[in-house]
Design a protein around this motif. Sequence first.
Motif, mmCIF file in Angstrom:
data_model
loop_
_atom_site.group_PDB
_atom_site.id
_atom_site.type_symbol
_atom_site.label_atom_id
_atom_site.label_comp_id
_atom_site.label_asym_id
_atom_site.label_seq_id
_atom_site.Cartn_x
_atom_site.Cartn_y
_atom_site.Cartn_z
ATOM 1 N N GLN A 1 0.837 -1.193 0.000
ATOM 2 C CA GLN A 1 0.000 0.000 0.000
ATOM 3 C C GLN A 1 0.873 1.244 0.000
ATOM 4 O O GLN A 1 1.880 1.319 0.707
ATOM 5 C CB GLN A 1 -0.902 -0.006 1.233
ATOM 6 N N SER A 2 0.527 2.227 -0.806
ATOM 7 C CA SER A 2 1.323 3.447 -0.871
ATOM 8 C C SER A 2 1.151 4.248 0.414
ATOM 9 O O SER A 2 0.130 4.165 1.088
ATOM 10 C CB SER A 2 0.895 4.290 -2.073
ATOM 11 N N VAL A 3 2.179 5.016 0.745
ATOM 12 C CA VAL A 3 2.089 5.886 1.909
ATOM 13 C C VAL A 3 1.189 7.064 1.568
ATOM 14 O O VAL A 3 0.906 7.352 0.402
ATOM 15 C CB VAL A 3 3.489 6.360 2.336
ATOM 16 N N TRP A 4 0.748 7.785 2.583
ATOM 17 C CA TRP A 4 -0.305 8.785 2.405
ATOM 18 C C TRP A 4 0.032 9.835 1.354
ATOM 19 O O TRP A 4 -0.822 10.216 0.548
ATOM 20 C CB TRP A 4 -0.625 9.450 3.746
ATOM 21 N N HIS A 5 1.295 10.312 1.347
ATOM 22 C CA HIS A 5 1.612 11.406 0.428
ATOM 23 C C HIS A 5 1.742 10.940 -1.019
ATOM 24 O O HIS A 5 1.849 11.766 -1.929
ATOM 25 C CB HIS A 5 2.894 12.135 0.867
ATOM 26 N N GLU A 6 1.721 9.619 -1.241
ATOM 27 C CA GLU A 6 1.726 9.078 -2.605
ATOM 28 C C GLU A 6 0.325 8.652 -3.052
ATOM 29 O O GLU A 6 0.157 8.151 -4.163
ATOM 30 C CB GLU A 6 2.669 7.879 -2.680
ATOM 31 N N ASP A 7 -0.659 8.853 -2.202
ATOM 32 C CA ASP A 7 -2.030 8.404 -2.449
ATOM 33 C C ASP A 7 -2.848 9.551 -3.055
ATOM 34 O O ASP A 7 -3.238 10.487 -2.356
ATOM 35 C CB ASP A 7 -2.648 7.929 -1.129
ATOM 36 N N GLU A 8 -3.108 9.481 -4.348
ATOM 37 C CA GLU A 8 -3.854 10.556 -5.002
ATOM 38 C C GLU A 8 -5.260 10.696 -4.428
ATOM 39 O O GLU A 8 -5.832 11.790 -4.419
ATOM 40 C CB GLU A 8 -3.904 10.322 -6.516
ATOM 41 N N ALA A 9 -5.828 9.593 -3.934
ATOM 42 C CA ALA A 9 -7.169 9.667 -3.345
ATOM 43 C C ALA A 9 -7.166 10.587 -2.128
ATOM 44 O O ALA A 9 -8.143 11.304 -1.879
ATOM 45 C CB ALA A 9 -7.656 8.280 -2.966
ATOM 46 N N PHE B 1 8.888 12.040 4.612
ATOM 47 C CA PHE B 1 9.452 10.715 4.395
ATOM 48 C C PHE B 1 9.956 10.088 5.695
ATOM 49 O O PHE B 1 10.598 10.747 6.512
ATOM 50 C CB PHE B 1 10.587 10.805 3.376
ATOM 51 N N GLU B 2 9.673 8.799 5.872
ATOM 52 C CA GLU B 2 10.068 8.105 7.095
ATOM 53 C C GLU B 2 11.576 8.011 7.233
ATOM 54 O O GLU B 2 12.111 8.025 8.339
ATOM 55 C CB GLU B 2 9.439 6.711 7.134
ATOM 56 N N ASP B 3 12.271 7.886 6.129
ATOM 57 C CA ASP B 3 13.726 7.777 6.137
ATOM 58 C C ASP B 3 14.337 9.174 6.092
ATOM 59 O O ASP B 3 14.117 9.932 5.143
ATOM 60 C CB ASP B 3 14.185 6.954 4.932
ATOM 61 N N ARG B 4 15.101 9.519 7.110
ATOM 62 C CA ARG B 4 15.722 10.841 7.138
ATOM 63 C C ARG B 4 16.614 11.086 5.924
ATOM 64 O O ARG B 4 16.804 12.232 5.495
ATOM 65 C CB ARG B 4 16.552 11.007 8.417
ATOM 66 N N ALA B 5 17.164 10.003 5.383
ATOM 67 C CA ALA B 5 18.028 10.146 4.211
ATOM 68 C C ALA B 5 17.275 10.743 3.037
ATOM 69 O O ALA B 5 17.864 11.441 2.193
ATOM 70 C CB ALA B 5 18.630 8.789 3.832
ATOM 71 N N ASP B 6 15.959 10.503 2.964
ATOM 72 C CA ASP B 6 15.160 11.083 1.887
ATOM 73 C C ASP B 6 15.012 12.593 2.057
ATOM 74 O O ASP B 6 14.959 13.335 1.066
ATOM 75 C CB ASP B 6 13.778 10.428 1.831
ATOM 76 N N VAL C 1 -17.991 8.314 5.016
ATOM 77 C CA VAL C 1 -16.949 8.732 5.949
ATOM 78 C C VAL C 1 -15.638 8.144 5.443
ATOM 79 O O VAL C 1 -15.531 6.944 5.230
ATOM 80 C CB VAL C 1 -17.233 8.250 7.381
ATOM 81 N N GLN C 2 -14.647 8.997 5.237
ATOM 82 C CA GLN C 2 -13.337 8.536 4.781
ATOM 83 C C GLN C 2 -12.284 8.908 5.812
ATOM 84 O O GLN C 2 -12.344 9.985 6.411
ATOM 85 C CB GLN C 2 -12.982 9.159 3.431
ATOM 86 N N GLU C 3 -11.315 8.033 5.981
ATOM 87 C CA GLU C 3 -10.288 8.245 6.996
ATOM 88 C C GLU C 3 -8.913 7.974 6.405
ATOM 89 O O GLU C 3 -8.713 7.013 5.667
ATOM 90 C CB GLU C 3 -10.541 7.323 8.188
ATOM 91 N N PHE C 4 -7.953 8.837 6.763
ATOM 92 C CA PHE C 4 -6.587 8.700 6.289
ATOM 93 C C PHE C 4 -5.628 8.939 7.453
ATOM 94 O O PHE C 4 -5.920 9.724 8.363
ATOM 95 C CB PHE C 4 -6.277 9.713 5.181
ATOM 96 N N THR C 5 -4.486 8.279 7.395
ATOM 97 C CA THR C 5 -3.408 8.531 8.346
ATOM 98 C C THR C 5 -2.362 9.400 7.670
ATOM 99 O O THR C 5 -1.873 9.075 6.580
ATOM 100 C CB THR C 5 -2.755 7.226 8.811
ATOM 101 N N VAL C 6 -2.047 10.522 8.284
ATOM 102 C CA VAL C 6 -1.106 11.495 7.727
ATOM 103 C C VAL C 6 0.020 11.682 8.737
ATOM 104 O O VAL C 6 -0.249 11.942 9.917
ATOM 105 C CB VAL C 6 -1.802 12.845 7.464
#
Length: 250
Positions: A3-11, A124-129, A199-204
């Motif tokens: 599953q893509s992470v939130w910032h890659e999710d166009e929805a 991004f979760e990885d600080r290197a990013d 009702v829609q829910e997202f984790t950001v």
Amino acid sequence: MAQSVWHEDEAFWDTFEGYVFAPEVIEKAPAQIDHLLSLLDLPDDGVVGDVPCGVGRHAVELADRGFRVTGVDATASYLSRASERARERGVSERTEFIHEDMRDVSRPNEFDAIINLYTSFGYFEDRADDERTARNFYDSLRPGGTLFMSLTSKETLAGKFEQRTWDERDGTYFLEEHEITDNWSWMENRWIVVTDEAVQEFTVSHRLYSAYELTTLLQRVGFEDVSVYGNLDGDPYDENAAHLVIVATK
């Protein structure tokens, strides 16, 4: 498939476009550009990168003032809005919009300035990013070019933190829950949108930087002159700061 992470999710971006880019947010763009330009020393025909550019509110405003602007965003629908806005303002010939992840955008020595606004750093979760993105900013600037960043920081968030917030727009309810984790280095958010139909829910989630931490990161990738302000007016970064504003020169 993972599953893509939130910032890659166009929805996610499509669902929250009217909330993130509400009319009052769009209307602030001209005044924000006024303040931004007062802190930068740009040539009249300067080349500016807006990374990420969202729906193009700042990119188009800059183009309307004579600058050439490249807007970069990972959300295709936002780029369509940005292109439409540029056409409506008659500045299409001075704008370019690129569908790309900001971690992958490097145009060596192309820009007089790069702007990164609206807390659009630290996804991004990885600080290197994060460091990779900052290095791309540095490499893409011409010698003497400037990076302009505006974001919520650890210090500014600490003074206004609310665990739960909500808003209502035209019968749609937007609810948020916030949690600080990992020793004040990460922000976990639960965003919920409630309409009559669903009702829609997202984790950001995103990384939190202090002024010192972000300054250190930018210096590590090559920026030598890094100035810190507490708002777009250029006021001091102190206990009254509204945002963390960074002006870093290559």
